[in-house]
Design an enzyme around this catalytic site. Sequence first.
Site, PDB file in Angstrom:
ATOM      1  N   ASN A  46       0.830  -1.210   0.000  1.00  0.00           N
ATOM      2  CA  ASN A  46       0.000   0.000   0.000  1.00  0.00           C
ATOM      3  C   ASN A  46       0.863   1.258   0.000  1.00  0.00           C
ATOM      4  O   ASN A  46       0.598   2.219  -0.736  1.00  0.00           O
ATOM      5  CB  ASN A  46      -0.904   0.027   1.236  1.00  0.00           C
ATOM      6  N   ARG A 365     -10.582  -4.157 -14.342  1.00  0.00           N
ATOM      7  CA  ARG A 365      -9.364  -4.902 -13.986  1.00  0.00           C
ATOM      8  C   ARG A 365      -9.606  -6.372 -14.288  1.00  0.00           C
ATOM      9  O   ARG A 365     -10.350  -7.044 -13.577  1.00  0.00           O
ATOM     10  CB  ARG A 365      -9.003  -4.716 -12.509  1.00  0.00           C
ATOM     11  N   ARG A 395      -4.998   1.995 -13.450  1.00  0.00           N
ATOM     12  CA  ARG A 395      -3.572   2.072 -13.109  1.00  0.00           C
ATOM     13  C   ARG A 395      -3.008   0.734 -12.661  1.00  0.00           C
ATOM     14  O   ARG A 395      -3.596   0.042 -11.841  1.00  0.00           O
ATOM     15  CB  ARG A 395      -3.338   3.129 -12.026  1.00  0.00           C
ATOM     16  N   HIS A 425     -15.528   3.322 -14.683  1.00  0.00           N
ATOM     17  CA  HIS A 425     -15.278   2.517 -13.482  1.00  0.00           C
ATOM     18  C   HIS A 425     -16.458   1.612 -13.146  1.00  0.00           C
ATOM     19  O   HIS A 425     -16.390   0.816 -12.219  1.00  0.00           O
ATOM     20  CB  HIS A 425     -14.982   3.478 -12.315  1.00  0.00           C
ATOM     21  N   TYR A 458     -12.047  -9.839  -2.125  1.00  0.00           N
ATOM     22  CA  TYR A 458     -12.779  -8.578  -2.029  1.00  0.00           C
ATOM     23  C   TYR A 458     -14.241  -8.891  -1.726  1.00  0.00           C
ATOM     24  O   TYR A 458     -14.846  -9.751  -2.367  1.00  0.00           O
ATOM     25  CB  TYR A 458     -12.721  -7.797  -3.345  1.00  0.00           C
ATOM     26  N   ARG A 554     -14.263   2.150   4.595  1.00  0.00           N
ATOM     27  CA  ARG A 554     -13.033   1.363   4.726  1.00  0.00           C
ATOM     28  C   ARG A 554     -11.784   2.223   4.710  1.00  0.00           C
ATOM     29  O   ARG A 554     -10.881   2.032   5.509  1.00  0.00           O
ATOM     30  CB  ARG A 554     -12.927   0.321   3.605  1.00  0.00           C
ATOM     31  N   HIS A 582     -15.191  -3.875  -0.020  1.00  0.00           N
ATOM     32  CA  HIS A 582     -15.117  -3.163  -1.289  1.00  0.00           C
ATOM     33  C   HIS A 582     -16.481  -2.702  -1.797  1.00  0.00           C
ATOM     34  O   HIS A 582     -16.562  -1.933  -2.763  1.00  0.00           O
ATOM     35  CB  HIS A 582     -14.462  -4.086  -2.341  1.00  0.00           C
TER      36      HIS A 582
END
Length: 672
Positions: A46, A365, A395, A425, A458, A554, A582
């Site tokens: 992270n 992703r 990214r 997204h 997730y 979160r 998530h």
Amino acid sequence: MKLYNSKFYHRDLSWLRFNHRVLQEVKDKRNPLYERIKFLAIFSSNLDEFFKVRVSDIRQIKKIEKPLRKKLITKPNKVLKEIKKQVHLQQEEFGRIFKNEILPDLENEGIYLLDYHEFSESQKNIADDYFENTLKPLLDLDRTFHTNPETIFVENEASYLTTLSKGTLQLVKIPDTEPRFFLFPSENGKHYITFIDDILKYSLGKIHPDDNVRYYALKISRDAELYIEDEFSGDLMHKIKESLPKRDKGQPTRVLIDERMPKDFQNTLKEALDVYSADLVLGGRHHNFKDFFTFPNPTNKDLEFEDFEPIPHPVLSKSDNIFDTIDEKDQLLHYPYQQFGHVIDLVESAANDPSVKTIKMTLYRLADESRLNTALAKAAKNGKEVILFIEVKARFDERNNIKWGTIFEDSGATVIYSYPDIKVHSKILYIERKTESKIKRYAYISTGNFNEKTAKIYSDFGLMTANKKITKDLRKVFMVLQRVTIVPKTKRLLVSPFTTRLVLEQLVNKEIENARNGKEAYIILKMNSLEDESMIKLLYKANNAGVKIDLIVRGICCLVAGIKNQSENIKVISILDRFLEHSRVYIFGNDGDEKMYVGSADWMKRNLSHRIEVLVPILDKDIQKTLRDLIDIQLSDNVKARIIDAKQQNSYVSNSENPVRAQYATYQYFNQ
């Protein structure tokens, strides 16, 4: 200097408080030992991304003219200084936990992580052999010595050992083709492991011409932005593909060094690498702790979480035809507690069903290899109209997304790549079937990516529906993505950047009106991040009107809770446990007729105003009850929930109620 006030907590400092919660999981002995070690790796990973992305962004702001810069952010130099201070405090805590808790607990299990000074004679012989036969051929030692700074380049995120002797700088890259950890033979039930860094320190020290040489750890994080000057002309996907190699050569945003490195050596290193004191971050003797994801367990002991085998969906698992099942009733999935395989079944059924004519999907992703991707390619080969929107600006996943885009195109699918200046997204799937001269439409709208790998760790929701108004709305969203229309005129779905903010504001204002009229008024919001200032101000307004507000956040939380006449009716918790929270779930009291939404949009400015996001209303009463039950479980957590107070101190929720560990209670809920 305080970079937050009583109204807004600075987003980057709040993110660091989130990563502190990850560090708490390392310390929490309710987690099995090897899970605590994984949290070490997560903390490290992270922080790497934080420096590559956020610190880089702040540094770019320094280049903007001062009048405009003042409107954008608190003074960037002061932000960076405070970040460095907080990171240093966390690194010190990280080191203490590792040294004083993790290493002793490993030894209690018969596992010893050795420094090279602790090698026995037999281990020294083994280290010599491994160095000579395996490591040394990978090093090209003659090219590791530098007298000219122009010959020096330190690779992004790679681990190095460096030393300075008689004016000559040596930089040795630790081979990334070998495992980071080396296992010595066990002796008398004891297991011995060392970093290969220590084998290198031991062996290089023996062959270096300076007998008193000492090696220090070094790692550089570089700016991860691709800096595509013009996204509006030409082939954006090609530009991104061409720019990817530049990421490895970006400006250094952090130079992580061994804190024992002498000052004069630090000065030489700064000059050689062309960096400044502000770039240096003091760390331990070893870097890249994200390699602890692969830390070996040489024992036969079970030192990880017990498996939570995903539970088959009570309806979908018994379905002979998934489309008929969705026709009968909306279906909600909550993975990883339930099987993500049902989503794959839906895509595979669409690929194989002759009556399915069209499949449209957004992909943000993608997994490296997956049944879902294979099913999409098969559908295209079977002659169906397959239209895929692939976000190549996701990214660190750009290269894999481009790879799969090429595979889909070769299979006959129509692939649409990123929009200029905006990210897509949303996580949406649209299917058309033609039966008896009638077109039937199906939708799957989720909070999580179409990715089998992340679906195991997730926590996300996904809704399958044949609701005509919702599927009609989703068709309009894809028309925008296909550039047929500019604005999707939806009636049920909330779509950013078009309607999401407006409708959410209306829902909050409705609760304010209800509170002022003496009616019960409440808002429950679960999300990854809360950052949008205008939405935070609206929540403060709701607080002052008497609306009861519960937040489950979160990560970043810029709202400051517990302030009189501002946020005393707002309670914020954050849950960190074995799965990454998530999902985004938004519930509004609505005078007894609750309104619920799930989808991809957080309450961040980028999600509400600068990305294409989709939130879907939950209309099925049974699903509403299930969703409310699951959110109530989270609000009851008094084991892993932390209180996000005004100072974001991350105190654990503590009360006299029976222990509730939300993720375990959720699994039991579905199991029963």
